[in-house]
Enzyme design. Structure first.
Site, PDB file in Angstrom:
ATOM      1  CG  ASP A   1       1.619  -0.860   3.335  1.00  0.00           C
ATOM      2  OD1 ASP A   1       1.081  -0.746   4.481  1.00  0.00           O
ATOM      3  OD2 ASP A   1       1.405  -1.652   2.609  1.00  0.00           O
TER       4      ASP A   1
ATOM      5  CG  HIS B   1      -1.853  -0.861   1.558  1.00  0.00           C
ATOM      6  ND1 HIS B   1      -1.302  -2.190   2.168  1.00  0.00           N
ATOM      7  CD2 HIS B   1      -3.140  -0.967   1.183  1.00  0.00           C
ATOM      8  CE1 HIS B   1      -2.525  -2.694   2.402  1.00  0.00           C
ATOM      9  NE2 HIS B   1      -3.500  -2.347   1.756  1.00  0.00           N
TER      10      HIS B   1
END
Lengths: 443, 443, 443, 443
Positions: free
Chosen positions: A105, A102
């Site tokens: 992240d 993501h």
């Protein structure tokens, strides 16, 4: 090589079924050729950046137990690079061919949209550099449109159109970066695309918002020439009370409603199947029947618990039958097997992280090998074919293909005085056959 | 009037909320005009022939407790007529405008298809005669394609094409009789259309079989000029492990897959929603969003139990919100509210049967009246409208209607530096408002 | 030998893991000595008279599919003898050491209590004769106090004391017959001992009734010198909404409340554990912790379904860990492994029945062998022992044994300034270790 | 008065059922005398410090949405005082008689045990001062032994005895403070007292550890002369996979096992009942039957979701039947009704917090008033009494009281040729009666 929490670990090697080394692969022989290509190209394993690098071990009743160096206070970009270095070190140790992320992240959020996007591109460039010297490629990228408070009432389905616009901007950049890093797929998980309570929700409007966003994504994919797959990840609920992408069948209906069934496929997760009241193999078979199987999120839930435990898999039966349906569907194509699994809250050591992936990869590899053998052997498929053999008869084919009307069939049945006789479904015989095939390590 | 188990009961009358007569309607004032038409024409209550006339009280661990005269040994047609007489006596007592049947409820099966169909037509004629002197009309007919052993591996989805043909013949005659008796709808419940185990199942083939049968039904409907609705009744499982018509969203996808979404609608049941992990109002709102709301099976399940308990409803909150969504969807049209509910195994007396229907009809009537009042009052709808008001702005409408690309929206969002602010979802405030509206009998 | 539906089948033999004969045991080598005694004496397999001889394949939505000769019309006692002959033929084929029955399985009910008891004794004598020439013994007997309408509101917990008396009479004779036939245990399953709705239930009174009945049973056991175990079989619900014998922990509390915890143990069933939200191994470990493990009902449920599917087991992991806890508890003693499992509704042939038992027995045998090997190997137990090793220290033992007060411990903790450090729970490592042990057929 | 987030709100007043003021009580008339004492003394409402002051709105997939001033960075004790000031301001607004706390809610944890305890006593003294000028008293105190990483493998059931000692020290001080502040009860919720996986767990040892801790607590209670109740709060799972205090029946068995059933009672929570597969009223009736009903945690779950949603209650039926069983059990005594409920993540405003409590308190008050009226009216109880009337006959009493043996009863039943006849369970009639009583606001 960087000095990360994973740097003291050797690269995990294949040693065969008889190895007693707990940090060796016993079944995942990446180069073993099965059904015409190496195992690694069938399974296309990926490490999940979020679960393996970003999870802290907190749960609804307790705080973090996993404290990695990059989680400490510090310059956000500098810490994100420490994390990225550790990530690529983990990829080296596990020797798996892909990873997934993501935006949130791998790059720190900032106070404004502009700064957040800037951080994201900074880190995307850094990951690009890391990939130069790594064998690990990008299976897919995605945007986290659920964690920040602005998404509390939905992302593309938010009652506030500004949130929709924020999502559009974020997805655009996330697609750009996924393309930049050579990703094979772009995934959308609608964690807040649903409702907390139907009482304050205009479902039709929200579905139309979600359909609009997906159309925008597909259009943009073609515009930039991204040749990967667009994937939706079904989940029935949690954190919402109801998520619109409930399961594979529901997503299929949604895609048909907005004319996107030839553009978008599903990324199926085992634990999400459990939460929807389905087996993983059911979800795979359903997606396959509707032609929308895209990729897999590998993990397991606990059927006795009502939330997404995202455990590493250890159910050989389920995984074997899942791989059977994957092979029957023609394989995963550009998709792969992403370990959307997290170590338990008490498994906070770096060593636990390695053990977890080794066990998971080995289970999947063994399951795939067994499924391939089952198909090559042919006995199981023969039982299935025999069960439906009646439909190969000309009369049955005529009914099936629409050459006869209801009246035609009724007239024939009445004239013939048909009286169809029961045939055993042979469930126990099939289960016994499968137990023999699945529960042996002679593969 | 016949001398049936129900003949000693007076016709149940409306007596108002303050009545202490347990066998009076307190809210179901059939002629009360609400939103422009009588309550009876909104709700279109129906008595279910199977639950009210054919159920014996057996369960998986116990035998019959309800012994009606027509269940004793005797000439099958004669006994079917005793049952029909009792049925119309029950309709008289309850004074509800409709009933529903399966072929197998009202006519005895025989050894051959021909004799079974003959019995069915004999009884159809008899019911037709009974209807001459009754106010009660036929809401819908359906065929029981799940009880007989020949359906153990499915009806239209059976691996044996002869079973498919048997079903086709049965459905044809059942549609003919439904038309003959002036039915408003024809319903298909696929109790065995699914699998007991995926291990012996070719899901794609079975879905195609089911799609074929539904296409035949739609084609035949047009051929014979039946102007009622064709309805599918979703249920996720039981008796199967998985039923293909899992829920409203799944059925919508299925209809789209076979191009039937404009021809077929859903008959939604409360207990089936529970089994699928949904609320009844969710299923209604979903069918409404996809334009396939057809009719309702009124009952309730027990969320703590995993099977179809088919109890008479008593949850005022759920029923009120369900009626709210029905009204918002434009009402039930040719559909209605069929009491697909059975008295408990211990409630074996004829009196229990009357009490059960009176309580159920009254709950639904009260729920409808409250929902109508809630809408007329407007406060609740205003909260909802206000929540989505931002989407009425020109910029939002441009995004929503597809006039802007992902890039356009992203560029605007970045240029504006948007920073959407949280707004309360007001769930507790809305719940408090609804508690005031729902839990008052001043309606 | 009688000419039964099972007479054409040879006795199933052990042929080893490499056998490809589907009607051979591959792991159940009855005479193989493990941990000091033959496998058959550890497992003490039993065939269930009800599931294997009395089930017709009906379900809540469909009629019988399994038509055995003894289910046809005829003289009840004569037909019961045909059934008994077939039963002993099945025992011969399977070559398992025990069987179990309900009174109602093996003898026909009649119109009066007296005739019903007479039939029961007639058939008990007949079974006694059959046992003379059979190797198969009686593991346990029990009374069916749930199927007949008189039990619809409970057996010993019925609001009608006459039903209590009927149960007392029935149980007395059933205990007599169990003793007569050399049974090792007498079991009580309270299928209707609970409530359909709490709304019409006096729970305290019903619990006291149930406690009274169990006290009468224990007293009678001692009076007649029956040296078997008295067992309660927990189940949380179905057919009731709530059954008082919910799970092992609940039964323990009930036994303690009525002072019977040293007199009565539990017969645990896998599927009942699932329905209660537990794993089978959890129930075994719980019963073991409280000292009330008695016997096992072998089957499996489906965690995605909410009712008692009673399938033959095929989950090797669960069964292995269950057997691990059985061994740790000291084994099953007078108990055994009863196949409380039924073939699927579509598996109506006699052959299906044999396959089902062969697969089930083999799975359990393999699970037991693996569990024994796991214990003998010691690595797994060592991990557990090491985890709790701190409690072996003198200071910890002092706390544990009650030699220190809360104040003492608090004072010590504050003085020492203790700061306990996290240790990994090693769940994934343990799962990997177990996968290696369980998923190999080299045992 | 302090200037808190709640200071702008007026004290909520009772205005009667017809009030249209959303921030008035319509049913909670604290001084209304029912069954001999004021409503407030029956219900003993309490505000939960944790949910109302300490919750941030985070969930497993998203961060905080509720940002209160005391959650910002700052001196921990100073911020704890800001929080306490707001708490007492909230108590003033709601005008409810009690509150409850965990140590960790009202005092900041520090790096060492000593400093943590010091902070706790500092804040306890501060709360004591606040209580001088407040009408709100302490219903109960408890220790948070689940959030910090040291409890990840359990509190008293931890494999590490040092954690046990830490818990002992914490509980001692928490009991001291509860006594100091005049608390009526001391509660233990064993959030981590169970297992994440049975695979690494010695259940028997852990149960003995937990029994030891509870014995220490009871002993200490007597030593310091605390005259409140000691309460265990059952919950089946979450955050653990299995919690030893599964439900009321399990806790009863545990208490009996360690001889504590006369010393410890249960604090029952509605949502925990749901997670255990029970209704709230079932748990109350069970605790009542075993004589261990202590106090209530008021909230509701969502039966379609598998986690502890802790919503404010709005189900009038369940709450009314719960209050019915509370009254039948003799009331709550020293216990009370603690709002263990949190506003939804999207309900982040201070106003939402007030609305939520007003709706919840009003629902409970209405439920209590209806339950009292139902009992005073007597019709419902008469139906129940009549159902069990047979047990009042002398013969039945003789069986029930143990004056007859199994043989005596059997002999009598056989001699009499008893043939108990079915009687209707009248479920639907009772439900109709209750609908009339519950769904009216004329109370």
């Amino acid at each position: 090589m960087s000095n990360s929490v994973f740097s003291s670990f050797e690269t995990v090697k294949f040693e065969g079924a008889d190895s007693s080394n707990p940090l060796a692969y016993r079944f995942y022989d990446a180069e073993r050729v099965v059904m015409g290509k190496p195992l690694k190209d069938h399974l296309r394993f990926a490490v999940a950046y979020w679960h393996s690098l970003a999870m802290s071990g907190s749960d609804p009743f307790g705080g973090p137990t996993i404290n990695r160096p990059w989680m400490a206070a510090g310059d956000p970009i500098a810490q994100a690079k420490v994390k990225a270095d550790a990530a690529f070190d983990l990829f080296r140790v596990l020797d798996l061919p892909f990873y997934c992320f993501h935006d949130a992240d791998m790059a720190p959020a900032a106070d404004t949209l502009a700064e957040t996007l800037k951080n994201f591109h900074t880190m995307a460039d850094y990951l690009g550099e890391k990939m130069q010297s790594s064998k690990t490629k990008l299976l897919w990228g995605t945007a986290n449109l659920f964690s920040a408070p602005r998404f509390m009432a939905g992302a593309s389905t938010n009652p506030d159109p500004e949130v929709f616009a924020w999502c559009a901007a974020t997805i655009k950049h996330c697609m750009d970066v996924t393309k930049q890093l050579g990703g094979s797929n772009y995934v959308l998980w609608g964690g807040r695309e649903g409702y907390e309570t139907l009482l304050n929700t205009n479902m039709k409007h929200e579905l139309d918002q979600m359909g609009r966003m997906l159309s925008l994504v597909v259009e943009y994919k073609h515009k930039i020439g991204f040749d990967g797959q667009i994937l939706i990840e079904p989940k029935p609920k949690e954190p919402t009370s109801h998520q619109y992408d409930f399961d594979a069948a529901t997503v299929y209906g949604f895609l048909k409603a907005y004319g996107l069934e030839n553009e978008v496929r599903v990324n199926l997760e085992a634990n999400h199947a459990t939460l929807a009241g389905h087996s993983f193999e059911h979800e795979i078979a359903t997606a396959s029947a509707f032609g929308i199987l895209g990729s897999l999120d590998i993990n397991r839930g606990d059927a006795l618990l009502g939330w997404d435990t995202d455990q590493f898999p250890n159910d050989l039966w389920t995984m074997t039958m899942s791989m059977y349906h994957v092979i029957k569907a023609g394989g995963l194509g550009k998709g792969g097997c992403n370990f959307d699994a997290k170590v338990r809250r008490q498994s906070f050591t770096a060593e636990d992280m390695i053990h977890a992936h080794v066990g998971g990869a080995d289970l999947c590899a063994r399951a795939f090998l067994t499924a391939a053998k089952l198909i090559e052997d042919g006995k199981y498929d023969a039982i299935l074919a025999e069960r439906y053999a009646g439909w190969q008869q000309p009369g049955a084919q005529a009914m099936f293909s629409g050459k006869q009307s209801l009246e035609d069939i009724a007239a024939w049945a009445e004239k013939e005085g048909i009286n169809p006789q029961p045939r055993s479904g042979k469930q126990e015989q099939i289960e016994n056959l499968l137990m023999r095939s699945i529960y042996t390590d002679k593969i």
